[in-house]
Design an enzyme around this catalytic site. Sequence first.
Site, PDB file in Angstrom:
ATOM      1  N   GLU A  40       0.814  -1.138  -0.120  1.00  0.00           N
ATOM      2  CA  GLU A  40       0.162  -0.061   0.064  1.00  0.00           C
ATOM      3  C   GLU A  40       0.879   1.220   0.217  1.00  0.00           C
ATOM      4  O   GLU A  40       0.493   2.154  -0.680  1.00  0.00           O
ATOM      5  CB  GLU A  40      -1.130  -0.027   1.162  1.00  0.00           C
ATOM      6  CG  GLU A  40      -2.163  -0.892   1.180  1.00  0.00           C
ATOM      7  CD  GLU A  40      -1.800  -2.550   1.414  1.00  0.00           C
ATOM      8  OE1 GLU A  40      -2.742  -3.294   0.869  1.00  0.00           O
ATOM      9  OE2 GLU A  40      -0.693  -2.588   1.921  1.00  0.00           O
ATOM     10  N   HIS A  84     -10.450  -5.776   8.561  1.00  0.00           N
ATOM     11  CA  HIS A  84     -11.103  -5.272   7.145  1.00  0.00           C
ATOM     12  C   HIS A  84     -12.503  -4.682   7.241  1.00  0.00           C
ATOM     13  O   HIS A  84     -13.260  -4.774   6.476  1.00  0.00           O
ATOM     14  CB  HIS A  84     -11.099  -6.968   6.335  1.00  0.00           C
ATOM     15  CG  HIS A  84      -9.692  -7.351   6.180  1.00  0.00           C
ATOM     16  ND1 HIS A  84      -9.480  -8.249   7.318  1.00  0.00           N
ATOM     17  CD2 HIS A  84      -9.299  -7.881   5.042  1.00  0.00           C
ATOM     18  CE1 HIS A  84      -8.019  -8.731   6.890  1.00  0.00           C
ATOM     19  NE2 HIS A  84      -8.018  -8.283   5.660  1.00  0.00           N
TER      20      HIS A  84
END
Length: 335
Positions: free
Chosen positions: A72, A141
């Site tokens: 990321e 998540h």
Amino acid sequence: MTALADTELETETEELTVREAIRQAMREELRRDEDVFLIGEDIGVFGGVLEVTGDLYEEFGPERIKDTPISEAGFMGAATGAAATGTRPVVELMFSDFAGVAMEQIMNQMAKMRYMFGGKAEMPVTVRTTEGGGMGAASQHSGTIHSWIAHFPGLHAVAPGTPAAAKGLTKAAIRSNDPVFVFENKMIYEQKGQVPTDEDFTIPLGEAAVEREGEDVTVVATQRLVGESLQTAEGMADDVDVEVIDPRSLYPLDTETIVESVRKTGRLIVADESPLSYGTHAEIIARVQEEAFFSLDAPIQRVGTPDTHMPFSPPLEQEVLPIGEDVRNAIGRVT
């Protein structure tokens, strides 16, 4: 102040899901501007972990739809540099929780570069990311971090609650010369609604929508809770007339539309899936208190997630997540 009904009177529409509306927005912008490209994990041949990019790879190929390694910080930094040098990257950050991995690039580079260069460096980068619980995906998540991103100067944050908003805000984000985070609640991807077919249809950042007009109480709801609040309002219609507003854009925030509604109804509920403390609820409430305090006939109510991480256990997850019944109870406390 706008309502989707006004838009529908001006242009042709078609029924799409939120997922389809976002994909259509990206397809139209990729065709319109050759500087637009997509970058992220599994967005190409695989079509996205939640199938949002779908078949875009088949039309635009690897030069425009760029798969990345699981890094990321790497691809967020690459997008920041690409935006500063003249292209318009659209990043898919698979889950918003992963923003923490890339926060150096987001907070210290993306958000500040235009300011640090005296306005000479534009930053037309869009970050699409998913939010919210409901899938049993556990704490890492299932976060809702839009309050965090909206807090940083230099970043815009939008959170669509309908298919039309999803298309219009995504297109506006891609065309913006500032960084915009588009927060997509993963539980409404299959939600259907009427979406304008006009390829120039956009929703200006900072413009709320009155999704249902009412006289007795104002509900400001985001993302999944827009639909939940509309259903609740219809179910209570015989007893109380509820106005439902989708702010759509969290920063900039359309304070004027919300305040105008509260001056009419005298009551306010803020429904947002994020944790209750120090966030979206507090900002909306503070602005209403500053501008419409003497119009209030009852204490403002909040509907949100308790200050806890999202449980993995499905029964515990459902206990934590705010739903329409919580909105109904909040309305009952003020009417």
